[in-house]
Design an enzyme around this catalytic site. Structure first.
Site, PDB file in Angstrom:
ATOM      1  N   SER A 217     -30.946   4.312 -34.737  1.00 37.46           N
ATOM      2  CA  SER A 217     -32.290   4.571 -34.221  1.00 37.46           C
ATOM      3  C   SER A 217     -32.643   3.500 -33.211  1.00 37.46           C
ATOM      4  CB  SER A 217     -33.313   4.556 -35.370  1.00 37.46           C
ATOM      5  OG  SER A 217     -34.642   4.577 -34.875  1.00 37.46           O
ATOM      6  N   TYR A 230     -37.588   0.929 -43.177  1.00 37.20           N
ATOM      7  CA  TYR A 230     -36.782   1.833 -42.361  1.00 37.20           C
ATOM      8  C   TYR A 230     -36.102   1.085 -41.208  1.00 37.20           C
ATOM      9  CZ  TYR A 230     -35.627   5.690 -39.193  1.00 37.20           C
ATOM     10  OH  TYR A 230     -34.972   6.556 -38.360  1.00 37.20           O
TER      11      TYR A 230
END
Length: 340
Positions: A217, A230
């Site tokens: 990501s 996260y």
């Protein structure tokens, strides 16, 4: 002349192995061989079996019309003969990756914790000649090993691993519990480690190289608010790419990553509550979250699952044979996430 490599290999005490450009071709070759043996058995039961003359075999094998058809056959697709295992392939980005790899000629093992979703995607991809479904909780060493064993039984091995399985927990630091932290890291950091370790073991044993791709990501390098668990685990995955690229290169194994921006459309993660949480953080309606993400990028474009799948294919499709340790941004241009 046709290639001299056999389509059927018999090993006494073991069995029959059939080969072809893909599973369907190999299966058909095996079926023809078994049928031929049955014809011979039937002939011997009545009288005797006698094959046709060699000249007649040649005439049939090199029939002019058949040769013309073969000459017009399209070139093999870039991923023909390659086997991919994609984790979290029952929905969203993983599903899009599985579809793209099959479209390019690969056979795909659809691995997902949701058995029903995995089976549905495998059927969409063309059934057992193209894809097989396995139930895999990536936090379980036993289930990861079983998934790769099933891949070997169904397709003969594995050449590509895509680490995509994950969840998303969006909370401020003071609201993030140790259970949140542990769950996030167990699924994504530990899960991708377990899958990569098993893939590396198989790749090294096959002695044919291989590809490992992490779906990480932009959050691996971008500091956004209320996202500690996260983003930290994405940074863990991103560094796994570098570490494994350095360690596995001597075996011809390439390890790369893809860094998407938030993929809202078709995402199981966003539909499962992550979208509502991120929308609340940014103060926008949930249904406008994709547009919000697009407007903060340089290109003003929303990132879709198919865009991530395109990047995965670019990494494993055969044109980037000398690339390893790379992270490919698929974020429409987020300046804060530039790698350099």
């Amino acid at each position: 002349m046709r290639g001299a490599d056999p389509a059927i290999v018999l090993i006494p005490g073991v069995g029959m192995f059939s080969y072809g450009k893909d599973k369907q071709t190999a299966r058909v070759a095996g079926e023809f061989y078994v049928n031929a043996i049955n014809v011979m058995r039937g002939a011997e039961a009545v009288s005797a079996y006698s094959p046709i003359e060699e000249s007649e075999k040649f005439r049939i094998e090199y029939w002019a019309l058949e040769e013309a058809k073969l000459q017009r056959m399209p070139k093999p697709k870039p991923l023909a003969t390659r086997i991919a295992l994609v984790t979290g392939a029952g929905s969203g980005i993983g599903k899009a990756i599985a579809h793209r790899l099959v479209a390019e000629g690969a056979c795909v093992v659809v691995a997902d914790i949701d058995e029903e979703s995995a089976q549905a995607v495998a059927q969409e991809l063309g059934g057992p000649d193209k894809a097989t479904a396995v139930t895999a909780d990536v936090t379980s060493e036993e289930q990861i090993k079983a998934a790769f064993e099933q891949a070997a039984l169904d397709f003969g091995g594995v050449d590509i691993l895509v680490n995509n399985a994950g969840i998303s927990i969006s909370k401020p630091l003071l609201d993030t519990t140790t259970a949140d932290w542990d769950l996030q890291h167990t699924i994504m950091a530990r899960g991708s480690f377990l899958a990569s370790r098993e893939a590396a073991r198989i790749f090294i044993g096959q002695n044919m190289g291989g590809d490992i791709v992490y779906i990480t990501s932009k959050n691996a390098v971008f500091a956004g608010p209320n996202n500690i668990a996260y983003s930290a685990t994405k940074a863990d995955q991103a560094h796994q790419v570098r570490l494994l690229a350095a360690e596995l290169g001597e075996h011809g194994i390439r390890v790369n990553g893809v860094n998407p921006d938030g993929v809202v459309q078709g995402s199981g993660i966003f539909a499962g509550g992550w979208g509502a949480q991120r929308a609340a953080v940014y103060g926008v309606p949930e249904e406008k979250l994709g547009e919000f993400y697009a407007q903060r990028t340089l290109l003003k474009r929303e990132v879709l699952p198919s865009h991530v799948a395109n990047a995965v294919f670019a990494l494993v499709g055969g044109d980037l044979t000398h690339t390893t340790g790379l992270h490919v941004p698929v974020d429409a241009g987020v300046a804060a996430a530039f790698l350099r």
